[in-house]
Scaffold this active site. Structure first.
Site, short mmCIF file in Angstrom:
data_model
loop_
_atom_site.label_atom_id
_atom_site.label_comp_id
_atom_site.label_asym_id
_atom_site.label_seq_id
_atom_site.Cartn_x
_atom_site.Cartn_y
_atom_site.Cartn_z
N LEU A 36 -26.62 -17.65 35.37
CA LEU A 36 -27.05 -17.99 36.75
C LEU A 36 -28.30 -18.86 36.72
CD1 LEU A 36 -26.32 -14.68 38.73
CD2 LEU A 36 -24.84 -16.67 38.38
N THR A 37 -28.18 -20.03 36.12
CA THR A 37 -29.24 -21.03 36.19
C THR A 37 -29.20 -21.61 37.61
OG1 THR A 37 -27.80 -22.88 35.63
CG2 THR A 37 -28.81 -21.68 33.78
N ASP A 60 -27.35 -14.63 28.82
CA ASP A 60 -27.70 -15.97 28.33
C ASP A 60 -27.02 -16.16 26.97
OD1 ASP A 60 -28.93 -18.21 27.30
OD2 ASP A 60 -30.94 -17.65 27.97
N THR A 101 -28.84 -24.39 25.04
CA THR A 101 -27.61 -23.82 25.62
C THR A 101 -26.36 -24.43 25.01
OG1 THR A 101 -28.57 -23.13 27.71
CG2 THR A 101 -26.24 -23.73 27.76
N THR A 130 -16.38 -32.81 27.26
CA THR A 130 -16.44 -33.96 28.15
C THR A 130 -16.00 -35.24 27.44
OG1 THR A 130 -18.03 -35.42 29.24
CG2 THR A 130 -18.90 -34.03 27.53
N ASP A 131 -15.56 -36.22 28.21
CA ASP A 131 -15.23 -37.52 27.62
C ASP A 131 -16.49 -38.29 27.21
OD1 ASP A 131 -16.18 -38.15 30.16
OD2 ASP A 131 -14.51 -39.49 30.68
N GLU A 132 -17.66 -37.81 27.67
CA GLU A 132 -18.89 -38.55 27.38
C GLU A 132 -19.25 -38.54 25.90
OE1 GLU A 132 -22.02 -37.96 30.30
OE2 GLU A 132 -20.56 -37.45 31.84
N TYR A 155 -27.41 -35.14 26.84
CA TYR A 155 -26.28 -34.28 27.27
C TYR A 155 -25.06 -34.50 26.39
CZ TYR A 155 -22.06 -32.93 29.85
OH TYR A 155 -20.82 -32.42 30.20
N SER A 156 -24.63 -35.76 26.28
CA SER A 156 -23.38 -36.00 25.54
C SER A 156 -23.57 -35.72 24.06
CB SER A 156 -22.85 -37.41 25.79
OG SER A 156 -23.80 -38.39 25.50
N LYS A 159 -23.16 -32.01 23.65
CA LYS A 159 -21.75 -31.62 23.76
C LYS A 159 -20.99 -32.06 22.50
CE LYS A 159 -19.83 -29.88 26.75
NZ LYS A 159 -19.60 -28.45 27.13
N PRO A 210 -28.84 -42.68 46.79
CA PRO A 210 -29.40 -43.43 45.66
C PRO A 210 -28.30 -43.95 44.73
CG PRO A 210 -29.78 -41.07 45.38
CD PRO A 210 -28.99 -41.22 46.64
P1 NAD Z 1 -22.24 -26.52 36.03
O1 NAD Z 1 -23.59 -27.03 35.69
O2 NAD Z 1 -21.76 -26.57 37.45
O3 NAD Z 1 -22.10 -25.00 35.58
C1 NAD Z 1 -22.58 -24.53 34.35
C2 NAD Z 1 -22.62 -23.01 34.39
O4 NAD Z 1 -23.10 -22.54 33.13
C3 NAD Z 1 -23.57 -22.45 35.46
O5 NAD Z 1 -22.96 -21.39 36.17
C4 NAD Z 1 -24.76 -21.95 34.66
O6 NAD Z 1 -25.43 -20.84 35.27
C5 NAD Z 1 -24.09 -21.55 33.34
N1 NAD Z 1 -25.05 -21.58 32.23
C6 NAD Z 1 -25.92 -22.58 31.91
N2 NAD Z 1 -26.66 -22.21 30.84
C7 NAD Z 1 -26.22 -20.99 30.47
C8 NAD Z 1 -26.59 -20.10 29.41
N3 NAD Z 1 -27.56 -20.41 28.55
N4 NAD Z 1 -25.92 -18.93 29.30
C9 NAD Z 1 -24.94 -18.59 30.18
N5 NAD Z 1 -24.57 -19.39 31.20
C10 NAD Z 1 -25.20 -20.57 31.34
O7 NAD Z 1 -21.24 -27.28 35.06
P2 NAD Z 1 -19.75 -27.81 35.30
O8 NAD Z 1 -19.81 -29.15 35.89
O9 NAD Z 1 -18.96 -26.74 35.95
O10 NAD Z 1 -19.27 -27.96 33.79
C11 NAD Z 1 -18.67 -26.88 33.10
C12 NAD Z 1 -18.29 -27.32 31.70
O11 NAD Z 1 -17.38 -28.42 31.78
C13 NAD Z 1 -19.47 -27.82 30.86
O12 NAD Z 1 -19.29 -27.38 29.55
C14 NAD Z 1 -19.39 -29.34 30.96
O13 NAD Z 1 -19.93 -29.93 29.81
C15 NAD Z 1 -17.89 -29.52 31.04
N6 NAD Z 1 -17.45 -30.73 31.75
C16 NAD Z 1 -17.92 -31.03 32.99
C17 NAD Z 1 -17.45 -32.16 33.67
C18 NAD Z 1 -17.91 -32.51 35.06
O14 NAD Z 1 -17.51 -33.55 35.59
N7 NAD Z 1 -18.68 -31.68 35.73
C19 NAD Z 1 -16.50 -33.00 33.05
C20 NAD Z 1 -16.04 -32.66 31.77
C21 NAD Z 1 -16.51 -31.52 31.13
P1 TYD Z 2 -23.00 -38.09 37.69
O1 TYD Z 2 -22.28 -37.50 38.85
O2 TYD Z 2 -24.39 -37.68 37.40
O3 TYD Z 2 -22.05 -37.87 36.43
P2 TYD Z 2 -22.16 -38.54 34.93
O4 TYD Z 2 -23.50 -39.10 34.73
O5 TYD Z 2 -21.93 -37.34 34.05
O6 TYD Z 2 -21.05 -39.53 34.85
O7 TYD Z 2 -23.02 -39.68 37.89
C1 TYD Z 2 -21.84 -40.41 38.10
C2 TYD Z 2 -22.22 -41.86 38.16
O8 TYD Z 2 -23.00 -42.10 39.34
C3 TYD Z 2 -23.10 -42.32 37.01
O9 TYD Z 2 -22.75 -43.67 36.69
C4 TYD Z 2 -24.51 -42.26 37.56
C5 TYD Z 2 -24.30 -42.60 39.01
N1 TYD Z 2 -25.23 -41.96 39.99
C6 TYD Z 2 -25.86 -42.74 40.96
O10 TYD Z 2 -25.70 -43.95 41.02
N2 TYD Z 2 -26.68 -42.09 41.85
C7 TYD Z 2 -26.89 -40.74 41.82
O11 TYD Z 2 -27.65 -40.21 42.65
C8 TYD Z 2 -26.22 -39.97 40.82
C9 TYD Z 2 -26.43 -38.49 40.72
C10 TYD Z 2 -25.39 -40.62 39.92
#
Ligand code: NAD
Ligand code: TYD
Length: 349
Positions: A36-37, A60, A101, A130-132, A155-156, A159, A210
Site C-alpha cells: 500500500l504505497t 513489503d 522494490t 513491461t515492453d519498456e 524504471y525500465s 524491470k 502537461p
Molecule cells: P501501480 O503502481 O498501479 O501498482 C503497484 C502496486 O504495487 C501498488 O499497489 C503498490 O502498493 C504495490 N507495491 C509497490 N511497492 C511494493 C513493495 N515493496 N511491496 C509490496 N507491494 C508494493 O502499478 P501498475 O501500473 O498496476 O503495474 C503493475 C505491474 O505491471 C508492474 O510490475 C509494472 O511494471 C507492470 N506493467 C505496467 C504497465 C502499465 O501500463 N501500467 C504496463 C506493463 C507492465
Molecule cells: P506515462 O503514462 O507516464 O507512461 P510511460 O512513461 O510508462 O510510457 O506516459 C505516457 C506518455 O505520455 C510518455 O510519452 C510521457 C507522456 N506524458 C506527458 O506528456 N505528460 C504527462 O503528464 C505524463 C504523465 C506523461
C-alpha cells in the site's frame, strides 16, 4: 484448494487481475500481498474484499525474511508478481525505490519460492513486466519476444534486471517461471500520475494538461481488462520458461491521444468544442524520453488465441465514464500532497 499469491493487487493492473481471479476461480484462494504505497489502494477492491476466497496481506516484498515466512505459512501454489514501483518520472527523481522494490523485492520472492517449493512440477512463478525493457524504437519496427533488452530509464532498467533474474532462476534452479511484457495500459483505477488519468483529472478541474516536449512520442495503448485476460490465459496455458509480448496494435502520439480525449471530455462535460484542448500546455521534456514503443503480439495471438476485446475509442470512452462516475475515488487518491507534488513537476517550455 489452490492458493495463488498475487503481489501488487491493490494497484492499477493488480486490482483488475485480483478481481478477475477471485470472481472467476472460486475454488482458488487468492492472497493479495501489497505494501500500500501511494499507488496501492484498498478502495480498488471493495466489491470483492468480502468474498470467501480472498485475503489481503499488507507486506513489503523488500523484506526477504517475511516473504519466506509467508510462503511457509500460506503454502502458495503459484505467484503472479505485479508489485513494483511503476512510474518513469518517479524513477528519474528517486531511482533507489525502484532498485529496492523492483529488483530486490523480486529476488526475495524468487528465493522464497525456490526455498519453500518442494515439487516444482505443479508450481508457477509468473512475472509481469513491461515492453519498456526493450528500449525505444525509431519510426518503424516492433518489439518481439527476442528483441534485445535496451532499457533506458531507471524504471525500465529495474524491470529489465528483474526479468533477467527471473530467467536466471529458471535456468539455474529450474524454477517454473513465465514472463509477459505488456505495452501501456489504461482504464479504471489507474493512479492519476500516468498520462490518461492525469489528463482526465486536470481537464475536469480546468487545470493545464502537461505535454512533455512536443507530444510526438508514441505509445501503444491496451485496455487494462484486456491485459488481465491475457494474464489469465498465460497463467493457465503457457509453457514453463516462455515469454509473451502483450499489446493492442494501437499506437498514438501523445498529442493526438490528448486531442481525442479532449473531444470526449468536451462532449461528456457539455463544454463547447475545443474548450478542453485549450488546457494543453507544452512543458519541459522528460529526461531520456523514449520516442516510441510498439509491441508485436503475434505470438500470444497465434499460440494462445488471445485477442484484445475493445477498440481504443470505446475503451477510452468507458475509461472517461468511469472516472467521471467515481469522483470520490479520485478525490481520495488526490488528497494530501498530491497536488503539491504535481504542480512542482512542470516547467512550461
Ligand atoms: P501501480 O503502481 O498501479 O501498482 C503497484 C502496486 O504495487 C501498488 O499497489 C503498490 O502498493 C504495490 N507495491 C509497490 N511497492 C511494493 C513493495 N515493496 N511491496 C509490496 N507491494 C508494493 O502499478 P501498475 O501500473 O498496476 O503495474 C503493475 C505491474 O505491471 C508492474 O510490475 C509494472 O511494471 C507492470 N506493467 C505496467 C504497465 C502499465 O501500463 N501500467 C504496463 C506493463 C507492465
Ligand atoms: P506515462 O503514462 O507516464 O507512461 P510511460 O512513461 O510508462 O510510457 O506516459 C505516457 C506518455 O505520455 C510518455 O510519452 C510521457 C507522456 N506524458 C506527458 O506528456 N505528460 C504527462 O503528464 C505524463 C504523465 C506523461
Amino acid at each position: 484448494m489452490k492458493t495463488i499469491l498475487i503481489t501488487g493487487g491493490a494497484g492499477f493492473i493488480g486490482s483488475h487481475v485480483v478481481r478477475r481471479f477471485v470472481n472467476k476461480y472460486p475454488d482458488c484462494k487468492i492472497v493479495n500481498l501489497d505494501k500500500l504505497t501511494y499507488a496501492g489502494n484498498l478502495n480498488n477492491l471493495r466489491d470483492i474484499e468480502k468474498k470467501p476466497n480472498y485475503e489481503f496481506v499488507r507486506a513489503d516484498i523488500v523484506d526477504g525474511a517475511l516473504m519466506k515466512e509467508l510462503f511457509v505459512k500460506y503454502k502458495f501454489d503459484s505467484v503472479i508478481h505485479l508489485a513494483a514501483e511503476s512510474h518513469v518520472d518517479r524513477s528519474i527523481s528517486n531511482p533507489m525505490e525502484f532498485i529496492n522494490t523492483n529488483i530486490l523485492g523480486t529476488v526475495n520472492l524468487l528465493n522464497a519460492a525456490r526455498l519453500t517449493w518442494e515439487n516444482m512440477a505443479d508450481k508457477r512463478f509468473y512475472h509481469i513486466s513491461t515492453d519498456e525493457v526493450y528500449g525505444s524504437l525509431g519510426e518503424t519496427g516492433y518489439f518481439y519476444e527476442d528483441t534485445a533488452y535496451d532499457p533506458r530509464s531507471p524504471y525500465s532498467a529495474s524491470k529489465a534486471s528483474s526479468d533477467h533474474l527471473v530467467r536466471a532462476y529458471f535456468h539455474t534452479y529450474k524454477l517454473p517461471v513465465v514472463i509477459s511484457n505488456c505495452s501501456n495500459n489504461y482504464g479504471s483505477f489507474q493512479f492519476p500520475e500516468k498520462l490518461i488519468p492525469l489528463s482526465i483529472h486536470n481537464i475536469k478541474n480546468n487545470k493545464p494538461i502537461p505535454i512533455y516536449g512536443k507530444g510526438e512520442n508514441i505509445r501503444d495503448w491496451l485496455f487494462v481488462e484486456d491485459h488481465a485476460s491475457a494474464i489469465d490465459l498465460i497463467y493457465h496455458t503457457a509453457k514453463t520458461g516462455e515469454t509473451y509480448n502483450i499489446g493492442g496494435h494501437n499506437e498514438w502520439t501523445n498529442i493526438s491521444l490528448i486531442y481525442l480525449l479532449c473531444e470526449i471530455m468536451d462532449r461528456k462535460l457539455h463544454r463547447h468544442a475545443g474548450e478542453s484542448a485549450s488546457l494543453i500546455t507544452f512543458v519541459k521534456d522528460r529526461a531520456g524520453h523514449d520516442l516510441r514503443y510498439a509491441i508485436d503480439s503475434t505470438k500470444i495471438q497465434r499460440e494462445l488465441g488471445w485477442r484484445p476485446s475493445l477498440q481504443f475509442g470505446e475503451g477510452l470512452e468507458k475509461t472517461v465514464d468511469w472516472y467521471l462516475a467515481n469522483e470520490a475515488w479520485m478525490n481520495d487518491v488526490t488528497s494530501g500532497d498530491y497536488q503539491k507534488y504535481y504542480d512542482k513537476q512542470y516547467v512550461k517550455r
